[in-house]
Design an enzyme around this catalytic site. Structure first.
Site, PDB file in Angstrom:
ATOM      1  N   HIS A  66       0.826  -1.216   0.000  1.00 48.48           N
ATOM      2  CA  HIS A  66       0.000   0.000   0.000  1.00 48.48           C
ATOM      3  C   HIS A  66       0.857   1.261   0.000  1.00 48.48           C
ATOM      4  O   HIS A  66       0.373   2.322  -0.359  1.00 48.48           O
ATOM      5  CB  HIS A  66      -0.898   0.024   1.243  1.00 48.48           C
ATOM      6  CG  HIS A  66      -1.724  -1.217   1.381  1.00 48.48           C
ATOM      7  ND1 HIS A  66      -2.728  -1.539   0.507  1.00 48.48           N
ATOM      8  CD2 HIS A  66      -1.677  -2.236   2.285  1.00 48.48           C
ATOM      9  CE1 HIS A  66      -3.272  -2.688   0.878  1.00 48.48           C
ATOM     10  NE2 HIS A  66      -2.660  -3.129   1.945  1.00 48.48           N
ATOM     11  N   HIS A  91       5.380   6.384   6.475  1.00 48.42           N
ATOM     12  CA  HIS A  91       5.025   5.958   5.122  1.00 48.42           C
ATOM     13  C   HIS A  91       4.549   7.189   4.362  1.00 48.42           C
ATOM     14  O   HIS A  91       4.375   8.252   4.952  1.00 48.42           O
ATOM     15  CB  HIS A  91       3.922   4.873   5.159  1.00 48.42           C
ATOM     16  CG  HIS A  91       2.678   5.386   5.771  1.00 48.42           C
ATOM     17  ND1 HIS A  91       2.411   5.308   7.131  1.00 48.42           N
ATOM     18  CD2 HIS A  91       1.643   6.064   5.224  1.00 48.42           C
ATOM     19  CE1 HIS A  91       1.262   5.903   7.386  1.00 48.42           C
ATOM     20  NE2 HIS A  91       0.782   6.379   6.244  1.00 48.42           N
ATOM     21  N   HIS A  93       2.048   8.900   0.932  1.00 48.29           N
ATOM     22  CA  HIS A  93       0.944   8.819  -0.031  1.00 48.29           C
ATOM     23  C   HIS A  93       1.319   9.762  -1.167  1.00 48.29           C
ATOM     24  O   HIS A  93       1.816  10.866  -0.916  1.00 48.29           O
ATOM     25  CB  HIS A  93      -0.365   9.269   0.615  1.00 48.29           C
ATOM     26  CG  HIS A  93      -0.728   8.490   1.841  1.00 48.29           C
ATOM     27  ND1 HIS A  93      -1.532   7.373   1.817  1.00 48.29           N
ATOM     28  CD2 HIS A  93      -0.359   8.648   3.143  1.00 48.29           C
ATOM     29  CE1 HIS A  93      -1.665   6.894   3.047  1.00 48.29           C
ATOM     30  NE2 HIS A  93      -0.947   7.641   3.865  1.00 48.29           N
ATOM     31  N   GLU A 104      -3.240  13.405   0.979  1.00 46.64           N
ATOM     32  CA  GLU A 104      -4.537  12.977   1.525  1.00 46.64           C
ATOM     33  C   GLU A 104      -5.281  14.192   2.079  1.00 46.64           C
ATOM     34  O   GLU A 104      -6.409  14.487   1.675  1.00 46.64           O
ATOM     35  CB  GLU A 104      -4.328  11.915   2.598  1.00 46.64           C
ATOM     36  CG  GLU A 104      -3.674  10.645   2.032  1.00 46.64           C
ATOM     37  CD  GLU A 104      -4.031   9.399   2.788  1.00 46.64           C
ATOM     38  OE1 GLU A 104      -3.734   9.325   3.996  1.00 46.64           O
ATOM     39  OE2 GLU A 104      -4.629   8.489   2.184  1.00 46.64           O
ATOM     40  N   HIS A 117       3.449  10.482   6.504  1.00 48.10           N
ATOM     41  CA  HIS A 117       2.851  10.241   7.821  1.00 48.10           C
ATOM     42  C   HIS A 117       3.833   9.513   8.731  1.00 48.10           C
ATOM     43  O   HIS A 117       4.387   8.472   8.328  1.00 48.10           O
ATOM     44  CB  HIS A 117       1.574   9.413   7.680  1.00 48.10           C
ATOM     45  CG  HIS A 117       0.472  10.157   7.010  1.00 48.10           C
ATOM     46  ND1 HIS A 117      -0.531   9.528   6.284  1.00 48.10           N
ATOM     47  CD2 HIS A 117       0.223  11.488   6.925  1.00 48.10           C
ATOM     48  CE1 HIS A 117      -1.355  10.444   5.809  1.00 48.10           C
ATOM     49  NE2 HIS A 117      -0.927  11.645   6.182  1.00 48.10           N
ATOM     50  N   THR A 198      -6.327   6.336   7.552  1.00 51.48           N
ATOM     51  CA  THR A 198      -6.853   6.634   6.213  1.00 51.48           C
ATOM     52  C   THR A 198      -6.852   5.393   5.327  1.00 51.48           C
ATOM     53  O   THR A 198      -7.134   5.469   4.129  1.00 51.48           O
ATOM     54  CB  THR A 198      -6.020   7.726   5.511  1.00 51.48           C
ATOM     55  OG1 THR A 198      -4.717   7.193   5.234  1.00 51.48           O
ATOM     56  CG2 THR A 198      -5.928   8.972   6.365  1.00 51.48           C
TER      57      THR A 198
END
Ligand SMILES: NS(=O)(=O)c1c(F)c(F)c(S(=O)(=O)CCO)c(N[C@H]2CCCc3ccccc32)c1F
Ligand SMILES: [Zn+2]
Length: 263
Positions: A66, A91, A93, A104, A117, A198
């Site tokens: 992910h 990690h 996004h 996000e 994050h 999330t």
């Protein structure tokens, strides 16, 4: 748990079928729209401890299918919250290699290029992140918005190894570095609200702190992040590119977002 993705039949509009909290209240991310914001002068600057890791220490960099994930030692913690929140992992996004944005959280509808994050858990009350992840006071996540611009030497301390974790479940050891260098220079300007993971299982267990000031990645760093990884494992015949791994903004449900700045 059941597999989930960001698009298609297992995409975010279907998460609630297997993960009921994803259809519940207090979901993240949200759009930081000016009418939701309330200036709170008592919000202290964020203080972090033991982020300056020794260079001879190693961290696990992994592709969890992910996101790109960097494990963090629990001796790193946030000291400016009512409880001690110890680090677990960081990690990111991001959007797509064709430079579509992928943060996000958004600010008055503006989506940033990416978002980092740093996940922490309440180590005063829980022994590890897995025990904390579904508790209302379990997690505190620091969010850093990312724009394309100057080269970012700190993110490169692990981004340069990303071709070693192209496929799901691959992991390598990388030299540790000062994780404080990944954060913006000023830690006293941020958005603060109660929200959720999330990703599935979307537990409403996160105290969110999103810094007002973005950091930058160079265009080459962004393209490396957005094009190096696959969400599929090396055995699978059809490689599935890993990008656009961001959830859309959720309903604010008349939640107030506290801000530590006035402009
Ligand atoms: N955006 S977010 O809400 O911060 C966020 C993610 F987006 C994200 F992908 C992850 S994940 O990489 O673990 C993939 C699936 O959960 C996490 N993991 C957290 C929560 C889940 C359990 C767990 C266990 C150990 C360490 C971290 C975590 C996550 F918190
Ligand atoms: Zn995240």
């Amino acid at each position: 748990g059941a597999k989930w993705t960001y698009t298609g039949p297992d995409g975010e509009h279907h998460w609630a079928k297997h993960y009921p909290f994803c259809g519940g209240a207090f979901q993240s991310p949200i759009d930081f729209q000016t009418p939701l914001l309330r200036y709170e002068p008592n919000l202290p600057p964020v203080e972090v401890r033991n982020y300056n890791l020794s260079l001879n220490e190693q961290l696990t960099l992994s592709n969890n299918g992910h996101s790109v994930q960097l494990s963090l030692p629990s001796r790193m913690f946030i000291s400016s919250l009512p409880h001690r929140y110890s680090a677990a992992q960081l990690h990111l996004h991001w959007g797509s290699p064709s430079l579509l944005p992928g943060s996000e959280h958004t600010v008055n509808g503006k989506q940033f290029a990416a978002e980092m994050h740093i996940v922490h858990f309440n180590s005063d009350k829980y022994p590890n992140v897995s025990m904390a992840v579904d508790k209302s006071d379990g997690l505190a996540v620091l969010g850093v918005l990312v724009e394309v611009g100057e080269f970012n030497p700190a993110i490169d301390r692990f981004l340069k190894y990303i071709n070693g974790i192209k496929y799901k479940d691959q992991r390598i050891q990388v030299p540790a570095f000062n994780i404080r260098d990944l954060l913006p220079a000023i830690l006293d300007q941020y958005y603060r609200y109660d929200g959720s993971l999330t990703t599935p299982p979307c537990y409403p267990s996160v105290l969110w702190t999103v810094f007002r000031n973005p950091v930058t990645f160079s265009i080459q760093q962004f393209q490396a992040l957005a094009s190096a990884m696959y969400s599929s494992s090396v055995q699978e015949s059809a490689p599935v590119p890993l990008n656009g791994n961001y959830r859309k903004p959720q309903l604010a449900d008349n939640r107030v977002v506290l801000v530590s700045f006035q402009d």
